[in-house]
Design a protein around this motif. Structure first.
Motif, mmCIF file in Angstrom:
data_model
loop_
_atom_site.group_PDB
_atom_site.id
_atom_site.type_symbol
_atom_site.label_atom_id
_atom_site.label_comp_id
_atom_site.label_asym_id
_atom_site.label_seq_id
_atom_site.Cartn_x
_atom_site.Cartn_y
_atom_site.Cartn_z
ATOM 1 N N VAL A 112 -8.763 -13.258 2.888
ATOM 2 C CA VAL A 112 -7.976 -12.486 3.842
ATOM 3 C C VAL A 112 -8.500 -11.055 3.805
ATOM 4 C CG1 VAL A 112 -5.715 -11.516 4.376
ATOM 5 C CG2 VAL A 112 -5.896 -13.906 3.678
ATOM 6 N N THR A 113 -8.801 -10.496 4.974
ATOM 7 C CA THR A 113 -9.311 -9.132 5.058
ATOM 8 C C THR A 113 -8.279 -8.235 5.720
ATOM 9 O OG1 THR A 113 -11.598 -9.885 5.198
ATOM 10 C CG2 THR A 113 -11.144 -7.660 5.961
ATOM 11 N N MET A 114 -7.902 -7.175 5.020
ATOM 12 C CA MET A 114 -6.977 -6.187 5.565
ATOM 13 C C MET A 114 -7.750 -4.925 5.910
ATOM 14 S SD MET A 114 -3.691 -4.238 3.850
ATOM 15 C CE MET A 114 -4.734 -3.104 2.906
ATOM 16 N N THR A 115 -7.547 -4.416 7.118
ATOM 17 C CA THR A 115 -8.196 -3.187 7.560
ATOM 18 C C THR A 115 -7.129 -2.181 7.970
ATOM 19 O OG1 THR A 115 -10.102 -4.439 8.370
ATOM 20 C CG2 THR A 115 -9.858 -2.177 9.154
ATOM 21 N N MET A 116 -7.210 -0.988 7.395
ATOM 22 C CA MET A 116 -6.281 0.089 7.739
ATOM 23 C C MET A 116 -7.072 1.179 8.447
ATOM 24 S SD MET A 116 -3.947 0.305 4.246
ATOM 25 C CE MET A 116 -2.452 0.905 5.060
ATOM 26 N N ARG A 117 -6.650 1.510 9.654
ATOM 27 C CA ARG A 117 -7.317 2.544 10.444
ATOM 28 C C ARG A 117 -6.642 3.895 10.215
ATOM 29 N NH1 ARG A 117 -6.410 4.660 15.418
ATOM 30 N NH2 ARG A 117 -4.730 3.165 15.816
ATOM 31 N N GLU A 118 -7.468 4.914 9.984
ATOM 32 C CA GLU A 118 -6.998 6.280 9.737
ATOM 33 C C GLU A 118 -5.932 6.321 8.638
ATOM 34 O OE1 GLU A 118 -5.749 8.043 13.399
ATOM 35 O OE2 GLU A 118 -7.635 7.618 14.429
ATOM 36 N N PRO A 119 -6.255 5.809 7.469
ATOM 37 C CA PRO A 119 -5.278 5.852 6.377
ATOM 38 C C PRO A 119 -5.163 7.259 5.786
ATOM 39 C CG PRO A 119 -7.351 5.016 5.566
ATOM 40 C CD PRO A 119 -7.533 5.209 7.049
ATOM 41 N N GLU A 120 -4.052 7.505 5.133
ATOM 42 C CA GLU A 120 -3.852 8.730 4.366
ATOM 43 C C GLU A 120 -3.512 8.340 2.939
ATOM 44 O OE1 GLU A 120 -1.084 11.504 5.914
ATOM 45 O OE2 GLU A 120 -2.341 12.079 7.616
ATOM 46 N N ILE A 121 -4.240 8.925 1.990
ATOM 47 C CA ILE A 121 -3.992 8.690 0.570
ATOM 48 C C ILE A 121 -3.603 10.007 -0.060
ATOM 49 C CG2 ILE A 121 -5.009 7.942 -1.612
ATOM 50 C CD1 ILE A 121 -6.790 6.083 -0.115
ATOM 51 N N GLU A 122 -2.379 10.072 -0.555
ATOM 52 C CA GLU A 122 -1.842 11.323 -1.102
ATOM 53 C C GLU A 122 -2.028 12.456 -0.093
ATOM 54 O OE1 GLU A 122 -3.371 12.080 -4.984
ATOM 55 O OE2 GLU A 122 -2.513 10.261 -5.837
ATOM 56 N N LYS A 123 -1.734 12.151 1.183
ATOM 57 C CA LYS A 123 -1.772 13.098 2.293
ATOM 58 C C LYS A 123 -3.173 13.597 2.630
ATOM 59 C CE LYS A 123 2.977 14.609 1.514
ATOM 60 N NZ LYS A 123 3.907 15.748 1.289
ATOM 61 N N ILE A 124 -4.185 12.925 2.123
ATOM 62 C CA ILE A 124 -5.566 13.242 2.477
ATOM 63 C C ILE A 124 -6.055 12.195 3.464
ATOM 64 C CG2 ILE A 124 -7.928 13.423 1.615
ATOM 65 C CD1 ILE A 124 -6.792 14.550 -0.948
ATOM 66 N N ALA A 125 -6.499 12.645 4.637
ATOM 67 C CA ALA A 125 -6.894 11.720 5.695
ATOM 68 C C ALA A 125 -8.252 11.103 5.398
ATOM 69 C CB ALA A 125 -6.931 12.451 7.035
ATOM 70 N N ALA A 126 -8.333 9.787 5.555
ATOM 71 C CA ALA A 126 -9.599 9.062 5.409
ATOM 72 C C ALA A 126 -9.937 8.412 6.742
ATOM 73 C CB ALA A 126 -9.492 8.023 4.299
ATOM 74 N N GLU A 127 -11.096 7.771 6.800
ATOM 75 C CA GLU A 127 -11.518 7.151 8.047
ATOM 76 C C GLU A 127 -11.015 5.713 8.160
ATOM 77 O OE1 GLU A 127 -15.738 7.621 8.043
ATOM 78 O OE2 GLU A 127 -15.640 9.808 7.987
ATOM 79 N N ALA B 154 0.827 -1.209 0.000
ATOM 80 C CA ALA B 154 0.000 0.000 0.000
ATOM 81 C C ALA B 154 0.857 1.253 0.000
ATOM 82 C CB ALA B 154 -0.929 -0.010 1.214
ATOM 83 N N ALA B 155 2.013 1.193 0.679
ATOM 84 C CA ALA B 155 2.906 2.358 0.735
ATOM 85 C C ALA B 155 3.424 2.742 -0.641
ATOM 86 C CB ALA B 155 4.067 2.070 1.680
ATOM 87 N N LYS B 156 3.475 1.783 -1.559
ATOM 88 C CA LYS B 156 3.913 2.099 -2.923
ATOM 89 C C LYS B 156 2.931 3.037 -3.619
ATOM 90 C CE LYS B 156 6.161 -2.413 -3.513
ATOM 91 N NZ LYS B 156 6.160 -3.683 -4.290
ATOM 92 N N TYR B 157 1.688 3.086 -3.116
ATOM 93 C CA TYR B 157 0.667 3.962 -3.677
ATOM 94 C C TYR B 157 0.449 5.185 -2.796
ATOM 95 C CZ TYR B 157 -0.226 -0.186 -6.457
ATOM 96 O OH TYR B 157 -0.078 -1.269 -7.290
ATOM 97 N N ASP B 158 1.453 5.504 -1.993
ATOM 98 C CA ASP B 158 1.410 6.664 -1.105
ATOM 99 C C ASP B 158 0.272 6.544 -0.096
ATOM 100 O OD1 ASP B 158 2.391 9.025 -0.093
ATOM 101 O OD2 ASP B 158 1.267 10.312 -1.469
ATOM 102 N N VAL B 159 0.045 5.320 0.374
ATOM 103 C CA VAL B 159 -0.991 5.072 1.377
ATOM 104 C C VAL B 159 -0.323 4.613 2.668
ATOM 105 C CG1 VAL B 159 -3.027 3.721 2.001
ATOM 106 C CG2 VAL B 159 -2.700 4.455 -0.364
ATOM 107 N N PRO C 61 -4.981 1.852 -3.641
ATOM 108 C CA PRO C 61 -4.061 0.729 -3.398
ATOM 109 C C PRO C 61 -4.332 -0.431 -4.344
ATOM 110 C CG PRO C 61 -4.928 1.582 -1.336
ATOM 111 C CD PRO C 61 -5.684 2.265 -2.431
ATOM 112 N N PHE C 62 -3.266 -1.084 -4.756
ATOM 113 C CA PHE C 62 -3.334 -2.289 -5.581
ATOM 114 C C PHE C 62 -3.940 -2.022 -6.961
ATOM 115 C CE2 PHE C 62 -4.492 -3.356 -1.084
ATOM 116 C CZ PHE C 62 -3.186 -3.600 -0.677
ATOM 117 N N LYS C 63 -3.887 -0.729 -7.393
ATOM 118 C CA LYS C 63 -4.405 -0.336 -8.717
ATOM 119 C C LYS C 63 -5.878 -0.684 -8.875
ATOM 120 C CE LYS C 63 0.094 -0.683 -11.011
ATOM 121 N NZ LYS C 63 0.864 -1.292 -12.112
ATOM 122 N N ALA C 64 -6.611 -0.612 -7.784
ATOM 123 C CA ALA C 64 -8.040 -0.914 -7.833
ATOM 124 C C ALA C 64 -8.783 0.134 -8.648
ATOM 125 C CB ALA C 64 -8.611 -0.976 -6.414
ATOM 126 N N LYS C 65 -9.775 -0.299 -9.402
ATOM 127 C CA LYS C 65 -10.566 0.582 -10.251
ATOM 128 C C LYS C 65 -11.887 0.923 -9.555
ATOM 129 C CE LYS C 65 -7.493 0.286 -13.497
ATOM 130 N NZ LYS C 65 -6.573 1.427 -13.759
#
Length: 242
Positions: A78-93, A47-52, A213-217
């Protein structure tokens, strides 16, 4: 006397079986915990490769029994959960990735970076606030000072467009990798009739979605409570490896 011995032997056998089952369950859980930790690291690195980045990343292995799945080097879910992620420095929940058909070489679980972890399909769900979504429009041509907020289950947009102060109810929808804001023209306030079409066209151009992340569309945009939820999908992923 002879009739009691078979009963005692049966009870002893049951006790032994229960002990073996307990040991198997314990080994299963320990192995699952170790695997989840390693997979969480691999997923976070990818995920970090996508600035996440995120405050916390957790992974939970689904399916029936960890050890049987490990034996065939494939996990059902497999379920991955990220708490308080940032995508391109924009905070998400939060960010949730449900992965299906995960092929994991045993070497990868011990930290071997040359062992590739591949995923058949992943369903990505990103939850963020309306204000965070509005920040994505910073470079959208024709829209200035956009704010978004949820009011009674609807999304209300306020912006300056071609010098006009605009306020209207909008419906977000996925459009070729962008988030279009479809205007309910009946809710436009203070806009001359002849300019309403122009305002609607500019807002409907949409918001450019950052690389997920992961080039998801991007597939769907929905309002859930006070949040905006982006749903995306990806296939044939590689989480780690050379």
């Amino acid at each position: 006397m002879s009739s009691r011995r078979p009963r005692r032997a049966l009870r002893a056998l049951i006790v032994v079986l229960l002990i073996l089952v307990g040991l198997a369950v314990a080994a299963d859980r320990i192995g699952e915990s170790l695997a989840e930790g390693q997979l969480a690291k691999s997923a976070a690195d990818e995920a970090a490769k996508y600035d996440v980045t995120a405050a916390e990343t957790k992974v939970e292995i689904g399916g029936f029994g960890f050890l049987p799945q490990l034996a065939r080097s494939k996990f059902d879910q497999v379920t991955m959960t990220m708490r308080e992620p940032e995508i391109e420095k924009i905070a998400a929940e939060d960010l949730t990735v449900d992965m299906h058909g995960i092929h994991v070489p045993r070497e990868a679980l011990t930290g071997d970076r040359s062992a590739a972890v591949t995923v058949d399909r992943a369903d990505v769900k990103l939850r963020l606030s309306p204000s965070a979504l509005a920040r994505l429009t910073a470079n959208t041509r024709g829209i200035d000072k956009l704010t978004l907020q949820t009011v009674s289950g609807n999304l209300v947009a306020k912006a300056t467009i071609q010098g006009l102060n605009v306020s209207a109810t909008v419906r977000p929808e996925a459009r070729n990798g962008r988030i279009g804001l479809v205007v309910d023209e009946s809710t436009l306030q203070g806009i001359p009739e002849q300019l309403r079409g122009t305002v609607g066209a500019i807002l409907s151009r949409g918001i450019v979605v950052p690389e997920l992340p992961f080039k998801a569309k991007l597939q769907q945009v929905a309002i859930e409570g006070q949040s905006i939820v982006l749903t995306a999908a990806a296939s044939n992923l590689q989480l780690s490896g050379a």
